[in-house]
Design an enzyme around this catalytic site. Structure first.
Site, short mmCIF file in Angstrom:
data_model
loop_
_atom_site.label_atom_id
_atom_site.label_comp_id
_atom_site.label_asym_id
_atom_site.label_seq_id
_atom_site.Cartn_x
_atom_site.Cartn_y
_atom_site.Cartn_z
N ASN A 45 -0.34 -0.56 -4.40
CA ASN A 45 -0.90 0.75 -4.37
C ASN A 45 -2.40 0.55 -3.96
O ASN A 45 -3.37 1.05 -4.74
CB ASN A 45 -0.81 1.40 -5.76
CG ASN A 45 -0.98 2.85 -5.72
OD1 ASN A 45 -1.14 3.52 -4.94
ND2 ASN A 45 -1.00 3.23 -7.19
N VAL A 219 -5.46 11.43 -3.26
CA VAL A 219 -3.86 12.07 -2.90
C VAL A 219 -3.49 10.99 -2.02
O VAL A 219 -3.85 10.60 -1.09
CB VAL A 219 -4.10 13.29 -1.87
CG1 VAL A 219 -2.72 13.77 -1.73
CG2 VAL A 219 -4.69 14.35 -2.99
N GLU A 220 -2.13 10.54 -2.31
CA GLU A 220 -1.57 9.34 -2.05
C GLU A 220 -0.11 9.79 -1.52
O GLU A 220 0.80 10.25 -1.94
CB GLU A 220 -1.70 8.33 -3.06
CG GLU A 220 -0.90 7.00 -2.70
CD GLU A 220 -0.77 5.77 -3.70
OE1 GLU A 220 -0.48 4.84 -3.22
OE2 GLU A 220 -1.22 6.15 -4.73
N ARG A 221 0.05 8.72 -0.45
CA ARG A 221 1.62 8.47 -0.05
C ARG A 221 2.18 7.18 -0.83
O ARG A 221 1.64 6.27 -0.53
CB ARG A 221 1.68 8.48 1.47
CG ARG A 221 2.96 8.24 2.10
CD ARG A 221 3.04 7.82 3.51
NE ARG A 221 4.32 7.30 3.93
CZ ARG A 221 4.63 6.56 5.11
NH1 ARG A 221 3.53 6.44 5.80
NH2 ARG A 221 5.86 6.40 5.49
#
Length: 262
Positions: A45, A219-221
């Site tokens: 992550n 904001v994450e994929r």
């Protein structure tokens, strides 16, 4: 010898990663029997920053009255948002943000599942890649049916993530995230669903040592297992009252690196 062994075991136990969860609903304590967490496997992550993108001059930059904020930008495989940086001499103690959980749908032309979007605030994981403490929400579409699961979660990498399955999450709900570090290895994470009246506080000890150098509004994929999810379509996410406090002074969005997924 017995005393020495006991002391050794006690020392090892004290170093184990531990946490305690407390929760309220509209100000009233929720019984421990009703607080539910599920561990999920997210092995990676980090922002996976690729390169710096050149800033383009604009009329606003040239205008002496109206001036664009010239924040640096960088490309990332999976993070978009703002990451600001502190120094070893003036480390981050706390990070905060409000945001509205998005409405998510399948992304046209993408056949990879799950498709997901995670919104969160956190400390480290960029210039300090060895540890990351984060909390927020995720919308996840497991297959082509398009059914969306909305979940709350927290994680102290490299430990696994935990879904807070007893904390309701719905599209357009307002959330507040506060992460307050009491040392490099201990912290208190508060994740509140303001729209529905829930507040969860996780008190954590013996996490991987943080540098407390990166303030993240992202904001994450996200990763699931060892691979990136598909990136679902989602409504705009605005981080409001986004700030971090340091040993001395505060830190916000101004001057932060703007991460972009090309």
């Amino acid at each position: 010898a017995a005393l020495l062994l006991s002391a050794c075991l006690a020392s090892q136990a004290a170093a184990q990663f531990t946490f305690k969860v407390e929760a309220t609903f509209k100000g009233r304590p929720i019984p421990q029997s009703e607080i539910k967490l599920e561990r999920i496997d997210i092995k990676k992550n980090s922002p996976s920053t690729v390169k710096l993108l050149p800033e383009k001059a604009s009329k606003a930059e040239a205008d002496p009255i109206v001036r664009k904020r010239a924040n640096p930008t960088a490309a990332s495989a999976n993070w978009c948002g703002s990451v600001n940086h502190a120094t070893n001499a003036n480390q981050i103690k706390l990070i905060h943000a409000y945001y509205q959980h998005p409405t998510c749908t399948k992304r046209t032309g993408v056949t990879q599942y799950p498709q997901a979007v995670a919104a969160w605030a956190g400390i480290d994981g960029d210039s300090w890649p060895g540890a990351l403490l984060q909390s927020g929400t995720v919308c996840k579409i497991d297959n082509s049916t398009g059914i969306v699961r909305n979940e709350a979660w927290w994680q102290w990498l490299p430990n696994g993530a935990y879904t807070i399955s007893s904390l309701p999450v719905a599209a357009n709900d307002w959330f507040e995230v506060t992460i307050n570090t009491t040392s490099s290895t201990s912290a208190k994470v508060t994740l509140s669903n303001i729209s529905q009246g829930y507040a969860y506080t996780i008190t954590i000890n013996n996490g991987q040592a943080l540098g407390r150098l990166d303030a993240d509004w992202v904001v994450e994929r996200p990763y699931y297992g060892s691979g990136l999810s598909g990136f679902a379509s989602f409504t705009d996410i605005w981080f409001q009252d986004a700030y971090a406090t340091r040993v001395s002074g505060s830190l916000g969005i101004l001057g932060a690196t703007q991460l972009q997924i090309p």
